[in-house]
Design an enzyme around this catalytic site. Structure first.
Site, PDB file in Angstrom:
ATOM      1  CE1 TYR A 155      -1.161  19.205  25.053  1.00 42.92           C
ATOM      2  CE2 TYR A 155       0.828  18.184  24.167  1.00 42.92           C
ATOM      3  CZ  TYR A 155       0.048  18.541  25.245  1.00 42.92           C
ATOM      4  OH  TYR A 155       0.463  18.242  26.508  1.00 42.92           O
ATOM      5  CE  LYS A 159       0.610  21.533  27.137  1.00 40.55           C
ATOM      6  NZ  LYS A 159       0.227  22.028  28.471  1.00 40.55           N
TER       7      LYS A 159
HETATM    8  N1  LIG Z   1       0.155  13.162  30.083  1.00 39.91           N
HETATM    9  C1  LIG Z   1       1.173  13.479  29.315  1.00 39.91           C
HETATM   10  O1  LIG Z   1       1.752  12.625  28.638  1.00 39.91           O
HETATM   11  C2  LIG Z   1       1.670  14.903  29.268  1.00 39.91           C
HETATM   12  C3  LIG Z   1       2.879  15.155  28.612  1.00 39.91           C
HETATM   13  C4  LIG Z   1       3.356  16.448  28.555  1.00 39.91           C
HETATM   14  C5  LIG Z   1       2.629  17.469  29.135  1.00 39.91           C
HETATM   15  N2  LIG Z   1       1.444  17.202  29.769  1.00 39.91           N
HETATM   16  C6  LIG Z   1       0.718  18.333  30.355  1.00 39.91           C
HETATM   17  O2  LIG Z   1       0.557  18.118  31.740  1.00 39.91           O
HETATM   18  C7  LIG Z   1      -0.552  18.866  32.205  1.00 39.91           C
HETATM   19  C8  LIG Z   1      -1.401  17.996  33.099  1.00 39.91           C
HETATM   20  O3  LIG Z   1      -2.021  16.973  32.335  1.00 39.91           O
HETATM   21  P1  LIG Z   1      -2.173  15.480  32.861  1.00 39.91           P
HETATM   22  O4  LIG Z   1      -1.235  14.664  32.089  1.00 39.91           O
HETATM   23  O5  LIG Z   1      -2.099  15.470  34.328  1.00 39.91           O
HETATM   24  O6  LIG Z   1      -3.602  15.066  32.322  1.00 39.91           O
HETATM   25  P2  LIG Z   1      -5.045  15.107  32.998  1.00 39.91           P
HETATM   26  O7  LIG Z   1      -5.058  14.379  34.258  1.00 39.91           O
HETATM   27  O8  LIG Z   1      -5.987  14.728  31.912  1.00 39.91           O
HETATM   28  O9  LIG Z   1      -5.219  16.635  33.343  1.00 39.91           O
HETATM   29  C9  LIG Z   1      -5.734  17.598  32.499  1.00 39.91           C
HETATM   30  C10 LIG Z   1      -6.582  18.471  33.379  1.00 39.91           C
HETATM   31  O10 LIG Z   1      -6.920  19.668  32.720  1.00 39.91           O
HETATM   32  C11 LIG Z   1      -8.227  19.985  33.093  1.00 39.91           C
HETATM   33  N3  LIG Z   1      -8.834  20.897  32.159  1.00 39.91           N
HETATM   34  C12 LIG Z   1      -8.767  20.832  30.819  1.00 39.91           C
HETATM   35  N4  LIG Z   1      -9.465  21.862  30.305  1.00 39.91           N
HETATM   36  C13 LIG Z   1      -9.964  22.562  31.340  1.00 39.91           C
HETATM   37  C14 LIG Z   1     -10.784  23.707  31.452  1.00 39.91           C
HETATM   38  N5  LIG Z   1     -11.215  24.355  30.371  1.00 39.91           N
HETATM   39  N6  LIG Z   1     -11.133  24.126  32.683  1.00 39.91           N
HETATM   40  C15 LIG Z   1     -10.717  23.470  33.773  1.00 39.91           C
HETATM   41  N7  LIG Z   1      -9.945  22.389  33.725  1.00 39.91           N
HETATM   42  C16 LIG Z   1      -9.579  21.937  32.515  1.00 39.91           C
HETATM   43  C17 LIG Z   1      -8.926  18.657  33.127  1.00 39.91           C
HETATM   44  O11 LIG Z   1     -10.072  18.777  33.923  1.00 39.91           O
HETATM   45  P3  LIG Z   1     -11.376  17.838  33.728  1.00 39.91           P
HETATM   46  O12 LIG Z   1     -11.127  16.619  34.520  1.00 39.91           O
HETATM   47  O13 LIG Z   1     -12.450  18.681  34.293  1.00 39.91           O
HETATM   48  O14 LIG Z   1     -11.490  17.588  32.252  1.00 39.91           O
HETATM   49  C18 LIG Z   1      -7.871  17.793  33.768  1.00 39.91           C
HETATM   50  O15 LIG Z   1      -7.983  17.835  35.168  1.00 39.91           O
HETATM   51  C19 LIG Z   1      -1.265  19.376  30.965  1.00 39.91           C
HETATM   52  O16 LIG Z   1      -0.924  20.712  30.748  1.00 39.91           O
HETATM   53  C20 LIG Z   1      -0.681  18.522  29.862  1.00 39.91           C
HETATM   54  O17 LIG Z   1      -0.740  19.169  28.626  1.00 39.91           O
HETATM   55  C21 LIG Z   1       0.963  15.956  29.842  1.00 39.91           C
END
Ligand SMILES: NC(=O)c1ccc[n+]([C@@H]2O[C@H](COP(=O)([O-])OP(=O)(O)OC[C@H]3O[C@@H](n4cnc5c(N)ncnc54)[C@H](OP(=O)(O)O)[C@@H]3O)[C@@H](O)[C@H]2O)c1
Ligand SMILES: Cc1cc2nc3c(=O)[nH]c(=O)nc-3n(C[C@H](O)[C@H](O)[C@H](O)COP(=O)(O)OP(=O)(O)OC[C@H]3O[C@@H](n4cnc5c(N)ncnc54)[C@H](O)[C@@H]3O)c2cc1C
Lengths: 249, 443
Positions: A155, A159
């Site tokens: 991951y 990133k």
């Molecule tokens: N949460 C953290 O601690 C954190 C920290 C740093 C960075 N981030 C980044 O922030 C961003 C948003 O994540 P989040 O924290 O808001 O988590 P999240 O709510 O789990 O969001 C991830 C989203 O990505 C979608 N997704 C994944 N693979 C996909 C695909 N092949 N096609 C379409 N949709 C897909 C998921 O859709 P489904 O619902 O359909 O699975 C989900 O809506 C991500 O890039 C993550 O890496 C998160």
């Protein structure tokens, strides 16, 4: 200058962070194109925005990591909104590091979902915006991309690569004055981290979303969210390996 | 894309969860519900319980040794009718979020408790009441429909008049998980409230002022002293202002103070509360003062101090709220205040209010015609003894206690206060349970 009244494509609009970004931008009169892979959930996000604002909300359903379909989805987004002024790439997956370490095919899925396919979206946006001479690109990276760690290097590498890729695109688009923002959140309380016990280091998605929009307002290149992570990562990046390799993180 | 961290099926993280009273302390799994289309996550061998903002004081929102399903992420609007003021939203949306949405549009929650940090699901499941009970009734009276998800996977859209609706309003989360609620808002001209605060010397004045105010004032409540001179206090009445221009909400969030640490327990001792009450009472030098204030300090005076429950120290606080019927009620209230005064236990916030006669929508609704008195104490052995004595005073006149604010009533008391609990059991979802329910039905 505040970011308002633009046509915005959110790639991964069902992400918890993206949902809050969408609320803020729709509230500022932006027309939204919401892309995601589950129609029901896109509908739920859209209904909320429609109740809150009079702005146009379009839906785009598809597997966002499937690069073959990107051209078509992107054209549909442009057609739906009658053009685009900003693209926000928000989807991502944390993946299972143990599985990925044991089986590279698994690891590659993490790399493709978080980097290769995201780079494809950024490329499409860059080409469009360069042609039209204006636009705004945002992608969500992570503090995990700042230094490789044993617990999440698939991951993290994805990133980190995305960060570098955005850097290059930013360089390319600088003459046109097109901002390219890499967002680096720390821990955020979202479904992605549902399995991790919550500590005070966790931020809420709403807090991150406010930070993202503020960074768009000020046309930033890189933003750590919350800001304290900038310092944390500075320290972590600069730890010599003989110290770092003893840390169990 | 299988294998890619869709971890949503996970069984939750085991953590210590506290309710607002910070007592009891329980350990349970917490599962976050993100989307309405998800099936209910029920860990094998455990019961579940919906958990909103945890603003209940006792154990009705806790499920020790089992699991709670947090609804905080269910906070989307499904539909809003701006002409009729009907809002359908997910059950985890808070009153805070609803106010931000509806006040600028000229609408207001039909009923609001003394904090804006409650979810709609929690408001329905406790059938909460507010300062307008004497004219409006409870929150459940304004619910037009809601969707209930049961442990067997079935979904039910419930409407007033149905038995499962009656069981789910004030159903303490035990009939299933509410996914969304549709309810009627009330129109307002602006965000201001015209308020009169009247100094009262005792209970007789309270009852006279209540009688006089009920027909023409929408919001009524009294703050009473239990330390220096029981029954003395301030009578507060308010109406939505109609004179001012409709004005938008001021932009930006109000600054919030957070209590940074647990206060040492002596901080809220009898003497400091006495001094506080004295000040509060004296502050009001004229007998009647009139002001027009923003709705926020009027309805939510405590909310500007986030986590004020920490002021009560690690032991936590015990709330005690009763309803006594009109017959024998006024005498019972006098006896309750006298007993509290005599015990030397200081209640920081003592709230007294007359309630209206609109029939409640729930089988186990707390509110009803009569008088309600709310006391709160720092938890301690003497307090528990005092509360047992207070329980017997209200039992004698056919009163009852509010489960949302209870951590200690006996099972026997509960069953006496809520004789319909047996009928209710019939509608309870076998997959759901709570610390409260086990406490009051099994002991
Ligand atoms: N949460 C953290 O601690 C954190 C920290 C740093 C960075 N981030 C980044 O922030 C961003 C948003 O994540 P989040 O924290 O808001 O988590 P999240 O709510 O789990 O969001 C991830 C989203 O990505 C979608 N997704 C994944 N693979 C996909 C695909 N092949 N096609 C379409 N949709 C897909 C998921 O859709 P489904 O619902 O359909 O699975 C989900 O809506 C991500 O890039 C993550 O890496 C998160
Ligand atoms: C400062 C303060 C002032 C208050 N003033 C008042 C007042 O004036 N009047 C009044 O009536 N109450 C008052 N209360 C109590 C409060 O309104 C209730 O306890 C309310 O139910 C809390 O809502 P919550 O979202 O925090 O729910 P929680 O406390 O988390 O849960 C309460 C109950 O609702 C159930 N529940 C929650 N969500 C759902 C759902 N989606 N589906 C099914 N069941 C669900 C839970 O299982 C639990 O049984 C006050 C509380 C505080 C802290």
């Amino acid at each position: 200058m505040s970011f308002a009244n633009r046509r915005v494509l959110i790639v991964g609009a069902t992400s918890a962070i993206a949902q809050d970004v969408a609320r803020i931008l729709a509230g500022r009169g932006c027309a939204m194109v919401l892309a995601g892979r589950r129609a029901e959930r896109l509908e739920a996000v859209a209904a909320d925005l429609r109740a809150r604002t009079a702005t146009a909300v379009h839906l785009l359903e598809g597997d966002l990591a499937a690069i073959d379909g990107h051209d078509k989805l992107f054209s549909r987004a442009i057609a739906a909104a009658g053009g685009l002024d900003a693209v926000i790439v928000a989807y991502g997956v944390l993946g299972d590091q143990k599985e990925a370490a044991a089986d590279f095919a698994r690891g590659r899925e993490i790399l493709d979902a978080n980097f290769t396919s995201a780079a494809s979206w950024v490329s499409l946006a860059a080409n469009l915006f360069e042609r039209q001479g204006s636009g705004h690109i945002v992608a969500i990276g992570s503090v995990a991309g700042d230094r490789g760690r044993k617990t999440n290097y698939f991951y993290g590498a994805a990133k980190g690569a995305l960060d570098l890729f955005l850097q290059g695109v930013r360089h390319r688009l600088a003459p046109k004055g097109i901002p390219v923002l890499c967002v680096k959140p720390g821990f955020v309380d979202t479904p992605m981290t549902a399995h991790i016990p919550k500590t005070p280091m966790f931020a809420s998605p709403a807090e991150i979303a406010q930070g993202i929009v503020a960074a768009m307002d000020s046309r930033k290149s890189v933003v750590y969210l919350p800001g304290k992570w900038r310092l944390v990562m500075f320290v972590l990046r600069n730890l010599p390996e003989f110290v770092f390799n003893k840390l169990n993180i | 894309m299988h294998g890619l961290a869709d971890r949503r099926g996970h069984a939750g993280i085991r953590v210590t969860v506290e309710s607002w009273g910070r007592y009891p302390k329980t350990a349970q799994r917490v599962i976050s519900r993100e989307w309405r289309d998800e099936p209910l996550a029920i860990p094998a061998g455990l019961s579940v319980l919906a958990h909103g903002m945890g603003r209940s004081y006792g154990d009705s929102c806790l499920n020790d040794g089992n699991a709670v399903i947090s609804t905080r992420r269910l906070r989307r609007i499904l539909e809003f009718d701006p002409a009729e003021g009907v809002l359908r939203c997910e059950a985890g949306m808070t009153l805070d979020e609803i106010l931000d949405f509806c006040v600028p549009r000229g609408w207001f929650p039909p009923v609001t408790p003394g904090t804006r940090f409650v979810t709609v699901g929690g408001a329905a499941a406790n059938d909460v009441h507010g300062k307008n009970h004497h004219v409006a009734g409870c929150f459940g009276n304004f619910v037009r429909a809601m969707e209930l998800l049961r442990g067997d996977g079935s979904r039910h859209v419930l409407h007033p008049g149905q038995d499962l609706f009656r069981a789910t309003i004030a159903g303490l989360g035990l009939t299933g998980l509410i996914d969304w609620v549709e309810f009627q808002l009330k129109p307002i001209g602006n965000r201001w409230i015209d308020v009169e605060t009247i100094r009262m010397g005792g209970l007789d004045e309270f009852f006279a002022l209540s009688r006089e105010s009920e027909p023409s004032w929408e919001y009524l409540v009294a703050w009473v002293d239990t330390v220096v001179s029981p029954g003395r206090g301030l009578f507060i009445r308010g109406n939505h202002d109609t004179a001012r221009e409709p004005s938008a909400r001021t932009a930006g969030k109000k600054p919030a103070l957070r209590v940074p640490f647990d206060f040492p327990s002596f901080a809220l001792g009898r003497f400091s509360i006495g001094a506080f009450n004295e000040l509060f009472y004296r502050k009001q030098l004229r007998r009647v003062s009139r002001q027009t204030v923003d709705y926020e300090p009027f309805f939510y005076p405590l909310d500007s101090l986030l986590e004020w429950n920490r002021l009560y120290g690690k032991a936590g606080l015990l709330q005690w709220q009763c309803l006594v019927p009109w017959a024998g009620g006024p005498e019972a209230v006098a006896a309750l205040l006298k007993e509290t005064h005599r015990s030397g236990q200081a209640s920081f916030l003592t709230v007294l209010k007359t309630m209206g006669s609109k029939p409640a929508a729930g089988m186990l609704s707390f509110a009803g015609p009569g008088i309600t008195l709310a006391l709160d104490f720092q938890r301690g052995g003497e307090t528990l003894k005092l509360l047992d004595r207070l329980d017997s005073i209200i039992a004698e006149v056919g009163g009852r206690l509010y489960p949302a604010k209870d951590a200690r009533m006996s099972g026997a008391s509960f069953r006496e206060f809520y004789p319909k609990w047996r009928e209710f059991e019939w509608f309870r979802d076998p997959a759901f349970s709570s610390s409260f329910w086990r406490r009051v039905t099994e002991a």
